[in-house]
Design a protein around this motif. Structure first.
Motif, mmCIF file in Angstrom:
data_model
loop_
_atom_site.group_PDB
_atom_site.id
_atom_site.type_symbol
_atom_site.label_atom_id
_atom_site.label_comp_id
_atom_site.label_asym_id
_atom_site.label_seq_id
_atom_site.Cartn_x
_atom_site.Cartn_y
_atom_site.Cartn_z
ATOM 1 N N LEU A 152 -74.038 15.081 -13.799
ATOM 2 C CA LEU A 152 -72.785 15.204 -13.050
ATOM 3 C C LEU A 152 -71.646 15.221 -14.058
ATOM 4 O O LEU A 152 -71.578 14.343 -14.932
ATOM 5 N N VAL A 153 -70.794 16.226 -13.948
ATOM 6 C CA VAL A 153 -69.646 16.311 -14.857
ATOM 7 C C VAL A 153 -68.396 16.602 -14.029
ATOM 8 O O VAL A 153 -68.278 17.673 -13.423
ATOM 9 N N GLY A 154 -67.486 15.656 -13.988
ATOM 10 C CA GLY A 154 -66.192 15.881 -13.335
ATOM 11 C C GLY A 154 -65.259 16.487 -14.367
ATOM 12 O O GLY A 154 -65.115 15.960 -15.476
ATOM 13 N N VAL A 155 -64.621 17.623 -14.007
ATOM 14 C CA VAL A 155 -63.872 18.360 -15.031
ATOM 15 C C VAL A 155 -62.644 19.038 -14.422
ATOM 16 O O VAL A 155 -62.678 19.493 -13.269
ATOM 17 N N ASN A 156 -61.565 19.112 -15.203
ATOM 18 C CA ASN A 156 -60.390 19.854 -14.743
ATOM 19 C C ASN A 156 -60.714 21.345 -14.687
ATOM 20 O O ASN A 156 -61.532 21.841 -15.475
ATOM 21 N N ASP A 157 -60.054 22.034 -13.759
ATOM 22 C CA ASP A 157 -60.365 23.454 -13.525
ATOM 23 C C ASP A 157 -60.325 24.293 -14.810
ATOM 24 O O ASP A 157 -61.170 25.162 -15.004
ATOM 25 N N ASP A 158 -59.364 24.016 -15.670
ATOM 26 C CA ASP A 158 -59.225 24.848 -16.876
ATOM 27 C C ASP A 158 -60.328 24.615 -17.904
ATOM 28 O O ASP A 158 -60.440 25.361 -18.874
#
Ligand code: 2BA
Length: 107
Positions: A45-51
């Motif tokens: 699981l990786v939570g990441v900003n759109d950019d």
């Protein structure tokens, strides 16, 4: 923000997690089991900003390899005779789901 959920081969997990972490991403690694082969795989699981989404997907893609795997398939030919015929399946580099995150908080 996006949540990337990627199911990867257990053999690739260490390299994938190492390279994501090295690039500054936060990763959670879960020990999971495939429903078809019933063997262990790894879900990250990786939570990441759109950019930064594409960078995460590229790193997973770069360090996950698809491979062929033999699965014992049984077929019945008569009473008491159940020979095992191995069948080859292609197990993906990675199976990836990208989800929108409605809200993110660290408390
Ligand atoms: P498994 O379910 O153990 O599947 C391993 C491989 O067996 C699959 O590789 C596919 O090539 C084959 N396979 C799976 N289900 C099949 C079926 N009903 N009939 C014939 N062949 C089948 P991948 O597609 O690369 O999937 C690797 C692992 O990723 C899967 O392990 C499963 O844990 C996960 N996965 C794949 N697609 C998924 C999905 N739509 N939802 C949830 N998990 C998924």
């Amino acid at each position: 923000m996006k949540m990337v959920m990627a199911i990867i081969n257990a053999d690739d997990a260490q390299t994938v997690v190492f390279n994501l972490t090295k690039a500054g991403f936060s990763v959670t690694k879960l020990a999971t089991t495939g429903g078809f082969l019933k063997t262990g795989n790894t879900t990250i699981l990786v939570g990441v900003n759109d950019d930064k989404l594409e960078e995460v997907l590229e790193l997973i893609n770069k360090h996950s390899h698809s491979r062929k795997q033999l699965v014992p398939a049984t077929s019945e030919f008569g009473i008491g005779m159940i020979p095992t015929v191995p069948v080859e399946v292609s197990v993906g580099g990675a199976t990836i789901f990208v989800m929108d995150v409605e809200r993110f908080e660290k408390i």
